[in-house]
Design a protein around this motif. Structure first.
Motif, PDB file in Angstrom:
ATOM      1  N   VAL A 269      46.790  12.096  14.551  1.00 60.20           N
ATOM      2  CA  VAL A 269      46.050  12.586  13.385  1.00 60.20           C
ATOM      3  C   VAL A 269      44.831  13.412  13.807  1.00 60.20           C
ATOM      4  N   GLU A 272      45.736  16.823  15.092  1.00 61.06           N
ATOM      5  CA  GLU A 272      46.108  17.733  14.001  1.00 61.06           C
ATOM      6  C   GLU A 272      44.873  18.210  13.236  1.00 61.06           C
ATOM      7  N   LYS A 273      43.915  17.314  13.051  1.00 61.29           N
ATOM      8  CA  LYS A 273      42.669  17.724  12.389  1.00 61.29           C
ATOM      9  C   LYS A 273      41.987  18.830  13.188  1.00 61.29           C
ATOM     10  N   ARG A 275      43.462  20.933  15.270  1.00 58.33           N
ATOM     11  CA  ARG A 275      44.260  22.163  15.148  1.00 58.33           C
ATOM     12  C   ARG A 275      43.924  22.877  13.838  1.00 58.33           C
ATOM     13  N   LEU A 276      43.857  22.109  12.756  1.00 58.21           N
ATOM     14  CA  LEU A 276      43.585  22.711  11.447  1.00 58.21           C
ATOM     15  C   LEU A 276      42.196  23.347  11.425  1.00 58.21           C
ATOM     16  N   ALA A 277      41.213  22.642  12.017  1.00 62.96           N
ATOM     17  CA  ALA A 277      39.840  23.163  12.027  1.00 62.96           C
ATOM     18  C   ALA A 277      39.750  24.440  12.868  1.00 62.96           C
ATOM     19  N   GLU A 279      41.967  26.740  13.484  1.00 63.08           N
ATOM     20  CA  GLU A 279      42.561  27.980  12.971  1.00 63.08           C
ATOM     21  C   GLU A 279      41.843  28.426  11.703  1.00 63.08           C
ATOM     22  N   ALA A 280      40.574  27.998  11.580  1.00 64.51           N
ATOM     23  CA  ALA A 280      39.820  28.350  10.379  1.00 64.51           C
ATOM     24  C   ALA A 280      39.711  29.866  10.215  1.00 64.51           C
ATOM     25  N   LEU A 282      41.993  31.960  10.481  1.00 65.80           N
ATOM     26  CA  LEU A 282      43.331  32.519  10.255  1.00 65.80           C
ATOM     27  C   LEU A 282      43.286  33.800   9.437  1.00 65.80           C
ATOM     28  N   ARG A 283      42.433  33.797   8.406  1.00 65.10           N
ATOM     29  CA  ARG A 283      42.374  34.982   7.542  1.00 65.10           C
ATOM     30  C   ARG A 283      41.233  35.899   7.940  1.00 65.10           C
TER      31      ARG A 283
ATOM     32  N   LYS B 184      44.767  25.074   3.124  1.00 68.86           N
ATOM     33  CA  LYS B 184      43.998  24.358   4.153  1.00 68.86           C
ATOM     34  C   LYS B 184      43.407  23.063   3.581  1.00 68.86           C
ATOM     35  N   LEU B 191      45.694  14.914   5.919  1.00 73.36           N
ATOM     36  CA  LEU B 191      45.275  14.330   7.200  1.00 73.36           C
ATOM     37  C   LEU B 191      44.191  13.276   7.002  1.00 73.36           C
ATOM     38  N   LEU B 205      51.620  23.352  10.396  1.00 73.27           N
ATOM     39  CA  LEU B 205      50.601  24.277  10.922  1.00 73.27           C
ATOM     40  C   LEU B 205      51.235  25.465  11.634  1.00 73.27           C
TER      41      LEU B 205
END
Lengths: 283, 283
Positions: A269, A272-273, A275-277, A279-280, A282-283, B184, B191, B205
């Protein structure tokens, strides 16, 4: 207030006498119609939560599922139970199968062939609107199979259901029990109201003329297949609100008894958190 | 108050620019969240009535049915729409199919083979949770088929859907449109909340990293398959309540537009009333 409905409707072992069982009672429930409707509505959130846990569990490999079998004479309210009780849960996790007169292909196989194909997958609440029990009910009353074959089927049904239970299926069998007078009122209503004509079939009266034969066939079937693994529940069904409430309560207590837990994540977990943070941008 | 939601979300012909379409708007609706929830609840009775008419019609030989296609990026709310909007109607008349990655057997057939088997029967509201559109979305983004095959599929889809419509199916295609930021937040929530871990997959992701490719694939697919027979609706889906309301309104207006009538009895109603009255001495 509703805790003993399930005990009250559970059929005890031994010979079955349907005539002695009330059809217009509300056993285990002391309230009136409005209270019954409120009690059903009040269980919606817990039912939905438990169903979602069952649904979630399958993603972690659980084999558990529920099969609700609905049987009863014409007009006993199988459709209404689907709408009002089964309709309370997420339709994604529900699979309803309506069994009609078998097709030629189905008749060329063992009676359980088509039933086997309809058993629910893990995570699902499967519902049978009529079922393999027709093969010892109408089949017996209408002599659609010879007596030795009918006799063979009771044990075959018990073996089949035991196998389902061993495979992780909770099998709930409900006979919706109405009186002959209540059926008359409901048929009359279907004839009187043009919006209900589509529900009426002249053949319904031919079946009704065999009421006593059906009652006997039910009594035999209930007694012979009322197993520990898959017991029968006889639901007084003249009061539609009680029928809906009783089936809802049975479903609820069954799910409660399964001790359903949210699956534990099989991924990291925190990783993954991160990874998500990360790719902030991304845009 | 809600009459123009459907007009607002209907995709017009021509090139599609998803970035220019708001995801957090509530077009055609002037109320707030509580109003939207109330508006959805308020349509339940009419939806149920119309669905029952559709269901009844099939008993008189009607071929009509509805197919609701739900597409959208991960977390766009296909499941929530099933629960909250599709969940308003009688589960008996609903058939939901969730399309996952195709099996080896499915891959050995044309991409529409498995879809064909899932189209609703007369009287049903069929719902596709993902659909044949994945075969021009993930298949394109992930190069699961060569470009010529992808190219062939747009026309094949249009032919397939046109055939469905000619056969009596109302085809409603909804793209649930969320922003990259909203996704997101929703992944973060999955998560952060252990009760939602089961909904999360590390692969989500990897897909998210291809957001722009998916957007382009959607834009092409929407433009190429936005036919008169089966138009697309792009539903702003950041606000869950609006998403549920908009799909509900689309379903409602579609059913209204079908002019659904209760079937006329094909039996002699008075003769049946007499038969029922005469057997009053049954018991």
């Amino acid at each position: 207030m509703t805790s003993s409905i399930v005990e009250e409707i559970r059929l005890s072992q031994g010979p079955v006498d349907l005539a002695s069982r009330e059809t217009d009672a509300a056993p285990g429930f002391t309230g009136k119609k409005a209270d019954g409707k409120a009690a059903l509505a009040a269980m919606a959130d817990e039912l939905a939560d438990l169903q979602e846990r069952l649904w979630a569990e399958r993603t972690a490999g659980s084999e558990r599922r529920v099969l609700l079998v609905l049987q009863g004479m014409d007009t006993s309210g199988k459709g209404g139970t689907l709408r009002h009780t089964v309709g309370l849960v997420d339709p994604q996790g529900v699979r309803i199968t309506s069994f009609k007169a078998p097709t030629e292909e189905e008749l060329a196989h063992d009676f359980l062939w088509r039933v086997e194909k309809a058993v629910p997958s893990p995570g699902y609440i499967g519902v049978f609107d009529r079922s393999h029990y027709e093969d010892v009910l109408i089949a017996k009353v209408r002599n659609l199979a010879d007596p030795a074959e009918i006799e063979r089927r009771y044990a075959a049904i018990n073996d089949f259901e035991e196998r389902l239970v061993e495979g992780g299926t909770s099998v709930l069998k409900c006979m919706l029990h109405i009186s002959v007078d209540e059926q008359k009122d409901r048929l009359q209503e279907r004839l009187d109201n043009p919006e209900k004509h589509w529900k009426y079939n002249p053949g319904d009266l031919d079946e009704r003329a065999l009421w006593d034969d059906y009652r006997t066939a039910y009594e035999v079937a209930l007694e012979r297949t009322n197993t520990e693994a898959a017991p029968w529940y006889v639901v007084p069904a003249d009061k539609k609100w009680f029928r809906n409430l009783a089936v809802g309560q049975l479903l609820l207590e069954t799910l409660r008894g399964m001790d359903l837990r949210w699956p534990v994540a099989e991924f990291d977990v925190n990783a993954e958190k991160s990874r998500l943070a990360e790719e902030a941008s991304l845009r």
